[in-house]
Design a protein around this motif. Structure first.
Motif, mmCIF file in Angstrom:
data_model
loop_
_atom_site.group_PDB
_atom_site.id
_atom_site.type_symbol
_atom_site.label_atom_id
_atom_site.label_comp_id
_atom_site.label_asym_id
_atom_site.label_seq_id
_atom_site.Cartn_x
_atom_site.Cartn_y
_atom_site.Cartn_z
ATOM 1 N N GLY A 1 0.821 -1.206 0.000
ATOM 2 C CA GLY A 1 0.000 0.000 0.000
ATOM 3 C C GLY A 1 0.854 1.256 0.000
ATOM 4 N N SER A 2 1.914 1.255 -0.793
ATOM 5 C CA SER A 2 2.910 2.324 -0.739
ATOM 6 C C SER A 2 2.437 3.648 -1.336
ATOM 7 C CB SER A 2 4.185 1.881 -1.468
ATOM 8 O OG SER A 2 3.910 1.580 -2.831
ATOM 9 N N GLN A 3 1.320 3.656 -2.069
ATOM 10 C CA GLN A 3 0.839 4.892 -2.675
ATOM 11 C C GLN A 3 -0.200 5.608 -1.820
ATOM 12 O OE1 GLN A 3 1.782 6.567 -5.635
ATOM 13 N NE2 GLN A 3 3.524 5.217 -5.278
ATOM 14 N N GLY A 4 -0.586 5.018 -0.702
ATOM 15 C CA GLY A 4 -1.546 5.664 0.182
ATOM 16 C C GLY A 4 -0.894 6.716 1.054
ATOM 17 N N MET A 5 -1.690 7.354 1.897
ATOM 18 C CA MET A 5 -1.187 8.415 2.768
ATOM 19 C C MET A 5 -0.047 7.921 3.659
ATOM 20 S SD MET A 5 -3.301 10.702 5.566
ATOM 21 C CE MET A 5 -3.586 9.328 6.695
ATOM 22 N N LEU A 6 -0.274 6.823 4.361
ATOM 23 C CA LEU A 6 0.763 6.290 5.235
ATOM 24 C C LEU A 6 1.897 5.667 4.428
ATOM 25 C CD1 LEU A 6 1.916 5.604 7.978
ATOM 26 C CD2 LEU A 6 0.486 3.549 8.006
ATOM 27 N N GLY A 7 1.555 4.961 3.364
ATOM 28 C CA GLY A 7 2.577 4.318 2.548
ATOM 29 C C GLY A 7 3.603 5.302 2.021
ATOM 30 N N GLN A 8 3.145 6.469 1.565
ATOM 31 C CA GLN A 8 4.066 7.480 1.062
ATOM 32 C C GLN A 8 5.011 7.968 2.153
ATOM 33 O OE1 GLN A 8 2.281 10.672 -1.292
ATOM 34 N NE2 GLN A 8 0.633 9.302 -1.932
ATOM 35 N N ILE B 1 18.708 0.698 4.708
ATOM 36 C CA ILE B 1 17.418 0.003 4.697
ATOM 37 C C ILE B 1 16.892 -0.056 3.273
ATOM 38 C CG2 ILE B 1 15.037 -0.004 5.537
ATOM 39 C CD1 ILE B 1 15.935 1.498 7.991
ATOM 40 N N PRO B 2 16.982 -1.206 2.606
ATOM 41 C CA PRO B 2 16.426 -1.330 1.251
ATOM 42 C C PRO B 2 14.899 -1.444 1.304
ATOM 43 C CG PRO B 2 17.606 -3.337 1.884
ATOM 44 C CD PRO B 2 17.647 -2.424 3.060
ATOM 45 N N VAL B 3 14.211 -0.500 0.662
ATOM 46 C CA VAL B 3 12.754 -0.442 0.687
ATOM 47 C C VAL B 3 12.202 -0.877 -0.668
ATOM 48 C CG1 VAL B 3 10.747 1.069 0.915
ATOM 49 C CG2 VAL B 3 12.733 1.401 2.405
ATOM 50 N N VAL B 4 11.252 -1.797 -0.636
ATOM 51 C CA VAL B 4 10.562 -2.258 -1.841
ATOM 52 C C VAL B 4 9.088 -1.925 -1.670
ATOM 53 C CG1 VAL B 4 10.085 -4.202 -3.369
ATOM 54 C CG2 VAL B 4 12.225 -4.133 -2.073
ATOM 55 N N THR B 5 8.463 -1.424 -2.728
ATOM 56 C CA THR B 5 7.082 -0.971 -2.625
ATOM 57 C C THR B 5 6.138 -1.837 -3.452
ATOM 58 O OG1 THR B 5 7.396 0.605 -4.441
ATOM 59 C CG2 THR B 5 7.785 1.406 -2.209
ATOM 60 N N ALA B 6 4.905 -1.949 -2.972
ATOM 61 C CA ALA B 6 3.855 -2.678 -3.691
ATOM 62 C C ALA B 6 2.564 -1.881 -3.596
ATOM 63 C CB ALA B 6 3.665 -4.069 -3.110
ATOM 64 N N ALA B 7 1.890 -1.726 -4.729
ATOM 65 C CA ALA B 7 0.628 -0.989 -4.790
ATOM 66 C C ALA B 7 -0.094 -1.394 -6.069
ATOM 67 C CB ALA B 7 0.876 0.518 -4.758
ATOM 68 N N ARG B 8 -1.240 -0.813 -6.316
ATOM 69 C CA ARG B 8 -1.942 -1.080 -7.568
ATOM 70 C C ARG B 8 -1.280 -0.373 -8.736
ATOM 71 N NH1 ARG B 8 -7.875 0.562 -5.845
ATOM 72 N NH2 ARG B 8 -6.619 2.016 -4.634
ATOM 73 N N TYR B 9 -0.554 0.709 -8.436
ATOM 74 C CA TYR B 9 0.129 1.457 -9.491
ATOM 75 C C TYR B 9 1.272 2.250 -8.850
ATOM 76 C CZ TYR B 9 -2.560 5.281 -7.491
ATOM 77 O OH TYR B 9 -3.111 6.182 -6.616
ATOM 78 N N GLY B 10 2.238 2.650 -9.652
ATOM 79 C CA GLY B 10 3.288 3.556 -9.206
ATOM 80 C C GLY B 10 4.283 2.990 -8.226
ATOM 81 N N ALA B 11 4.390 1.656 -8.142
ATOM 82 C CA ALA B 11 5.289 1.031 -7.166
ATOM 83 C C ALA B 11 6.275 0.105 -7.868
ATOM 84 C CB ALA B 11 4.466 0.256 -6.137
ATOM 85 N N ASP B 12 7.159 -0.491 -7.108
ATOM 86 C CA ASP B 12 8.078 -1.483 -7.672
ATOM 87 C C ASP B 12 7.314 -2.707 -8.171
ATOM 88 O OD1 ASP B 12 10.376 0.059 -6.993
ATOM 89 O OD2 ASP B 12 10.222 -0.655 -4.925
ATOM 90 N N TYR B 13 6.283 -3.102 -7.411
ATOM 91 C CA TYR B 13 5.425 -4.232 -7.783
ATOM 92 C C TYR B 13 3.992 -3.713 -7.828
ATOM 93 C CZ TYR B 13 9.288 -7.459 -6.971
ATOM 94 O OH TYR B 13 10.488 -8.130 -7.045
ATOM 95 N N ASN B 14 3.347 -3.825 -8.990
ATOM 96 C CA ASN B 14 2.001 -3.293 -9.186
ATOM 97 C C ASN B 14 1.023 -4.437 -9.471
ATOM 98 O OD1 ASN B 14 2.742 -0.320 -9.237
ATOM 99 N ND2 ASN B 14 4.038 -1.105 -10.885
ATOM 100 N N PHE B 15 0.063 -4.639 -8.584
ATOM 101 C CA PHE B 15 -0.912 -5.706 -8.762
ATOM 102 C C PHE B 15 -2.058 -5.519 -7.775
ATOM 103 C CE2 PHE B 15 2.159 -7.062 -5.615
ATOM 104 C CZ PHE B 15 1.409 -7.693 -4.631
ATOM 105 N N ASP B 16 -3.100 -6.291 -7.962
ATOM 106 C CA ASP B 16 -4.251 -6.313 -7.061
ATOM 107 C C ASP B 16 -3.903 -7.188 -5.864
ATOM 108 O OD1 ASP B 16 -6.647 -6.614 -5.732
ATOM 109 O OD2 ASP B 16 -7.799 -7.192 -7.497
ATOM 110 N N PHE B 17 -3.898 -6.617 -4.668
ATOM 111 C CA PHE B 17 -3.516 -7.368 -3.478
ATOM 112 C C PHE B 17 -4.444 -8.550 -3.199
ATOM 113 C CE2 PHE B 17 -1.848 -3.067 -1.857
ATOM 114 C CZ PHE B 17 -0.628 -3.272 -2.493
ATOM 115 N N LEU B 18 -5.643 -8.518 -3.775
ATOM 116 C CA LEU B 18 -6.584 -9.607 -3.542
ATOM 117 C C LEU B 18 -6.341 -10.781 -4.484
ATOM 118 C CD1 LEU B 18 -9.872 -7.577 -2.928
ATOM 119 C CD2 LEU B 18 -8.089 -8.263 -1.303
ATOM 120 N N ASP B 19 -5.402 -10.626 -5.412
ATOM 121 C CA ASP B 19 -4.971 -11.721 -6.284
ATOM 122 C C ASP B 19 -3.909 -12.509 -5.536
ATOM 123 O OD1 ASP B 19 -3.714 -13.373 -8.136
ATOM 124 O OD2 ASP B 19 -3.872 -11.935 -9.770
#
Length: 292
Positions: free
Chosen positions: A8-15, A27-45
């Motif tokens: 959820g890296s594109q949300g208020m807290l995620g940012q 600290i290596p940070v990797v992001t996941a979101a529906r868009y605009g992240a290192d990994y983009n996908f539907d979390f419910l998949d």
């Protein structure tokens, strides 16, 4: 530390998490979101979720994804259950299998009719709506596994999306437009700025506690006092406003006494949580920096 995965890296807290954690080059940070992240996908998949976590093999996973709109949770209860309950439960299960530390961001929307009381992690809760129900059930699933931390909090911050302003951004817009606001004097929170929460979470990575912990401001204030303090700091004057009662609002039933006791987190990290003055001060610093 191998990697920290932020869900959820594109949300208020995620940012804010990305901003604060990325300041430390170790600290290596990797992001996941529906868009605009290192990994983009539907979390419910589930297939995509498993592939993401297994390929990254993180040391820490932080779940900042949630449906927080009370109305959305009421009208789309199935989706609220999927995101607020099933997702954190599945993440906790996957983290347990991989042996990584899991931090789940929960809510404070559990307490009613005791005004500015500071609630302990062990205090009795009251479920008044689908948001609270799905978040609490999510906590229960996370708690089934070890190496997990459940964070109860109330955050305010910036999302920088003009189509979906946060509570804080809505306040600033109203100040700038000189709009009359309705301020509730019967709705209490211990709101903390997102960046402040993220700094505490970063420090917790060194000790990795388990269970439930409140992370919030040390001050419990009603929304009237919070917004007036914000307006005075940012604009130098009070906004135009009238007093409202949150318990007279129609629609979704709401918890109204969301103050949190922060003695446990203060003992864990060895310093005080920010009071209302410090919360407002840090909000203003970013307000100036971003040129709102």
């Amino acid at each position: 530390m191998k990697k920290i995965l932020i869900i959820g890296s594109q949300g208020m807290l995620g940012q804010s998490l990305v901003k604060i954690l990325s300041r430390d080059s170790s600290i290596p940070v990797v992001t996941a979101a529906r868009y605009g992240a290192d990994y983009n996908f539907d979390f419910l998949d589930d297939t995509s979720l498993c592939e993401c976590i297994e390929s990254i093999n993180p040391d820490v996973v932080i779940n900042a994804a949630a449906i927080v709109s009370l109305q959305h949770c009421e009208s789309e209860s199935g989706m609220a259950y999927a995101v607020n309950t099933k997702l954190p439960g599945r993440l906790a299960e996957l983290c347990h299998e991989l042996g990584c530390y899991f931090i789940h961001i929960s809510t404070d929307h559990y307490y009613c009719h005791d005004w500015d009381k500071k609630h302990l992690e062990t205090d009795k809760i009251t479920i008044r709506n689908e948001y609270a129900r799905t978040k609490y059930l999510g906590e229960q699933l996370v708690a089934l596994h070890a190496q997990n931390l459940i964070v109860r909090t109330n955050i305010v911050g910036y999302r920088n999306n003009s189509l979906k302003p946060t509570f804080l951004e809505w306040c600033i817009q109203a100040f700038n437009r000189d709009e009359e606001m309705t301020l509730f004097d019967d709705f209490y929170t211990s709101s903390i700025y997102t960046d402040q929460l993220c700094i505490v979470l970063k420090d917790l990575l060194q000790i990795r506690p388990e269970g439930i912990v409140n992370i919030a401001s040390s001050t419990v204030s009603n929304k009237e006092d919070f917004i007036l303090a914000l307006a005075k700091k940012i604009k130098g004057k009070e906004p135009r406003y009238k007093i409202g009662k949150v318990n007279q609002l129609l629609g979704v039933p709401r918890a109204d006494s969301l103050g949190l006791d922060v003695s446990k987190i203060e003992d864990l990290v060895g310093y005080r949580m920010p009071d209302l003055e410090k919360v407002i001060y840090d909000i203003e610093l970013d307000y100036k920096r971003m040129g709102y």
